[in-house]
Enzyme design. Sequence first.
Site, mmCIF file in Angstrom:
data_model
loop_
_atom_site.group_PDB
_atom_site.id
_atom_site.type_symbol
_atom_site.label_atom_id
_atom_site.label_comp_id
_atom_site.label_asym_id
_atom_site.label_seq_id
_atom_site.Cartn_x
_atom_site.Cartn_y
_atom_site.Cartn_z
ATOM 1 C CE LYS A 73 -4.103 -1.871 2.471
ATOM 2 N NZ LYS A 73 -3.942 -3.315 2.409
ATOM 3 C CB VAL A 80 -1.886 -10.186 7.239
ATOM 4 C CG1 VAL A 80 -2.839 -9.222 7.903
ATOM 5 C CG2 VAL A 80 -2.185 -10.360 5.772
ATOM 6 C CE1 TYR A 106 -3.497 -3.812 8.425
ATOM 7 C CE2 TYR A 106 -1.694 -4.629 9.770
ATOM 8 C CZ TYR A 106 -2.353 -4.570 8.560
ATOM 9 O OH TYR A 106 -1.867 -5.247 7.494
#
Lengths: 309, 309, 309, 309
Positions: free
Chosen positions: C72, C263, C245
């Site tokens: 990202k 993850v 997160y």
Amino acid sequence: MMTIMSSQFQPVLDSILAEIERTPGRGRSADYIPALAAFDPRRFGMAVAELDGTVYGVGDWQQPFSAQSITKVFTLALDLAREGDELWEHVGREPSGNPFNSLVQLEYEDGIPRNPFINAGALVVTDRLQTRSGDAAGELLSFLRAESGNLALDFDQEVAASETAHGDRNAALAHFMKSYGNIDNDVPVLLDQYFRQCSIAASCADLALATGFLARHGIRADGSRLLSRSQAKQVNAVMLTCGTYDAAGEFAYRVGLPGKSGVGGGIIAVVPGRCTLCVWSPGLDERGNSVAGVAALDRFTTLTGLSVF
Amino acid sequence: MMTIMSSQFQPVLDSILAEIERTPGRGRSADYIPALAAFDPRRFGMAVAELDGTVYGVGDWQQPFSAQSITKVFTLALDLAREGDELWEHVGREPSGNPFNSLVQLEYEDGIPRNPFINAGALVVTDRLQTRSGDAAGELLSFLRAESGNLALDFDQEVAASETAHGDRNAALAHFMKSYGNIDNDVPVLLDQYFRQCSIAASCADLALATGFLARHGIRADGSRLLSRSQAKQVNAVMLTCGTYDAAGEFAYRVGLPGKSGVGGGIIAVVPGRCTLCVWSPGLDERGNSVAGVAALDRFTTLTGLSVF
Amino acid sequence: MMTIMSSQFQPVLDSILAEIERTPGRGRSADYIPALAAFDPRRFGMAVAELDGTVYGVGDWQQPFSAQSITKVFTLALDLAREGDELWEHVGREPSGNPFNSLVQLEYEDGIPRNPFINAGALVVTDRLQTRSGDAAGELLSFLRAESGNLALDFDQEVAASETAHGDRNAALAHFMKSYGNIDNDVPVLLDQYFRQCSIAASCADLALATGFLARHGIRADGSRLLSRSQAKQVNAVMLTCGTYDAAGEFAYRVGLPGKSGVGGGIIAVVPGRCTLCVWSPGLDERGNSVAGVAALDRFTTLTGLSVF
Amino acid sequence: MMTIMSSQFQPVLDSILAEIERTPGRGRSADYIPALAAFDPRRFGMAVAELDGTVYGVGDWQQPFSAQSITKVFTLALDLAREGDELWEHVGREPSGNPFNSLVQLEYEDGIPRNPFINAGALVVTDRLQTRSGDAAGELLSFLRAESGNLALDFDQEVAASETAHGDRNAALAHFMKSYGNIDNDVPVLLDQYFRQCSIAASCADLALATGFLARHGIRADGSRLLSRSQAKQVNAVMLTCGTYDAAGEFAYRVGLPGKSGVGGGIIAVVPGRCTLCVWSPGLDERGNSVAGVAALDRFTTLTGLSVF
């Protein structure tokens, strides 16, 4: 199905009692204050009052218990009688529908509680009745004594003191609404009035009788009018959609009557034009409603067909 | 008050029409798809159907309009008839009570929608009926044709296509619930079924007749049983507590009947054991309910006393 | 403290590896798709890249793993390089701060995700890069190959296929934002691009090198400029406040560097003007960040004093 | 870029003042209490303090203003110094990220506020410092006087009284957390302490000097240690991620320094190892941060390169 005779109420109640006694599992009594935890969760009483004041009962139907949130119905009616529709600019009439506490919704909706039966809404109603009457709790007590004919009805000072000692969440609600200008009285004054109301001890017989005006379309026991026919219908509607915490849909689905529960284990219910009921059993389900109480009302409407649906 | 003669329905309807025509302000028609924006928001029709199928009507009571969410009642009944209480493990029965979209509540409650009348819940019901019938929309159409006796009832392909083109929010709901394992069918298949159901065009007369089984405690027009007495009562209860979007409390308060509205401007309502109603007027209030429709039902229960409260 | 020699990086890494190997408890590997569950959660690698491309490593620092959300950062930089500040009208820059899924916040904020590192925000960034480049995933892969010098870097088709098969939640997010007009491409096209990006397999060495432009204030490995100095600073700021997160505050508190986790167990981090890091260990904590990875970065900043605070 | 001479701070400040004076639009002063509304929103002052206590200033840099939430940083440091990490079991370190009031998050997280800089969190910190010191506000005042060398610093009793009169929302927060057992002191005692702290009036020079321990890695002006190096780093991290209400991401993006704002229009900021800043201009943006203050800090980091990124 609507042709049941009043004389049949007693055998119906006897049958319900027998069934309830055979049923295991009653939930747990509320224990956040000692007075509520004192009763065995298996105790059970139920009363039906006809429009003329005849009462049928079974089990512990004459045992006083803590009325708690059931009183919200009477406070609502007393304030509506005084100020009429203006009340609805300060409290809504929609189910809360939220598994979380009503603080969330107060924020979304600028300090206007969703309905008069969640704690925030009941605080607003008490606040307004206090402003109009000067003694909200006193007015409530007088009303309950008059309707039930039981002059021994009274506040339970020990319960009120316990509630006050555990009252931070209600204090938070009151201050929060006051920050939006939706509470008139000083918060400590309001909380004192509120907790005294909740503390009133009454029996199934007392509360079934006191609820009678909602089955008589607004007429009190002495024949005088408290609410207009339209207002009485409206209170019943709010009970049906908002009367049993987050379980209003479930209660409508199973019982199909306007009803209001309290954490003391009591539930009142109305068959408009026909009779009123009060059931008591202290064991609660996880949503705060009496386990045996809901089951008994469910059974009552099934046996008599006296649901509104 | 409960002694109104059926022959009195026509003058009651005439009186309501006259009042509605004198009333300014009707809200705005839904305009998210062109087909819904086509009608003048001031149009108005109303029909009452007795248990035996006699229909009384006034205004545009024979004008077909887009049934939209009203169909959710019939889909619910058809699925309940097929699978019974197992449905309730996949959709709740509590009012949504949330001014925001149901996505929030889906997250709180692990993909189980609060009730079958919010979009998420209706998608689950359609999904389950599709799995059981192989053609949920077809089963719905057959049912509506049979109950209304109007074999010309049909899907409106243009409306269904428009809904599909604006279907991202429903697609989001369906994918989201599928991520929790609460949707069986492929999302595009489900959405096709769902939007076709919503697109069905029917008149007040058609829909009042089709609703009859809920006033007849579960019995269809041909005398066969669709739902048990208990199930019919339960559907009425869910309509009363959840049938009018975020305004269920307001609707219960004003009208006091189980009802279900649609963005096409229609509302159906049930007087259990007595009659069913359908009213139509395309102008909506900010919560998506027909302005003149709610007013007309409010007036009907006031004039006849036929409220459940 | 800021005078550490580059030649000291290798002993620092050796020391960290020794400590990590002594530490019990590593969390659990992600298991929602089989490819992620394949690695032993105790595996560990770490690399430091200097501004000139010199790389130091320890443990499994050359083992490819699934980059997942680490990508990202690169997609954000590539889209910012193409469209500049216009991007920020479609995605915010604030921490999500919500223990619940971002769907809730999307509703509050009309389809504008809070930041580019939550899934909703990354979908928007990919959507915009796809519109501008015609092949967002391809552009990302080319960039990573060029910066790392590793031409063997590639998508992992098996991982991408698994993600697609479990993609309902991302599909829900995409449809939901499309209903607000904040997604341009068709949802299936977007999801294909998105899942392929996430599937890229790369090693700590590859990712530390690819992150170099953020330590070089926007300059790529070949000396050309990707981002302005100001934009590079901004990407670092967004990483620090939103990169891990719901644990961004905790990460800033313990590590004190801009960082981004995935993850797959990887975390990249930036010491502006000095070096970049990538650490990998597949065992995750309950918020989705690598247990040993965070511990190793914490230790690195403690040993070297190379925190931004 | 990191080679700026201290002697260059004065011309940098002069340049910023000139730019700010040319800029139209300054937002609006807070007006919920009269004392805050008294200042012209266009007033502006800025000070930079070096590690050795040398101060540079421009504009109204010696004008006392209401420190308000800026004091939360000092209270946090004083409590951390007393109890260490135990504090973090009672208040979190994550950005709140919520456009709505923190009551919602308090419910989600059982009475543990997300961070020490939202009001709920600051109430917890003050409560704990009060328990440990017996006079939280007095301890804060002594600290600020010592660090700034300004013995005339004091509470503004008028401001404190105004805050108390408008204190229902903070009372709600305090009672709510007390219902979860996360507040020790009586609510009125706590609120008195809290509002007196917020009322302290200080100038840019005073506050830049008082913040110096955060640039000196925990060392006070007199050379004694208040916080460990690690704790000082942690306070800076919490400032960067949570210091400017719902705009922490935006502040990090534009300014790139740990900072804390107050509704009086002040903002403090830290360049670790180098200097501290305080800027004041009463006009606020819609998120409660000083418009000219943020612009001036943005300009400062651009002109000097003294961002952490």
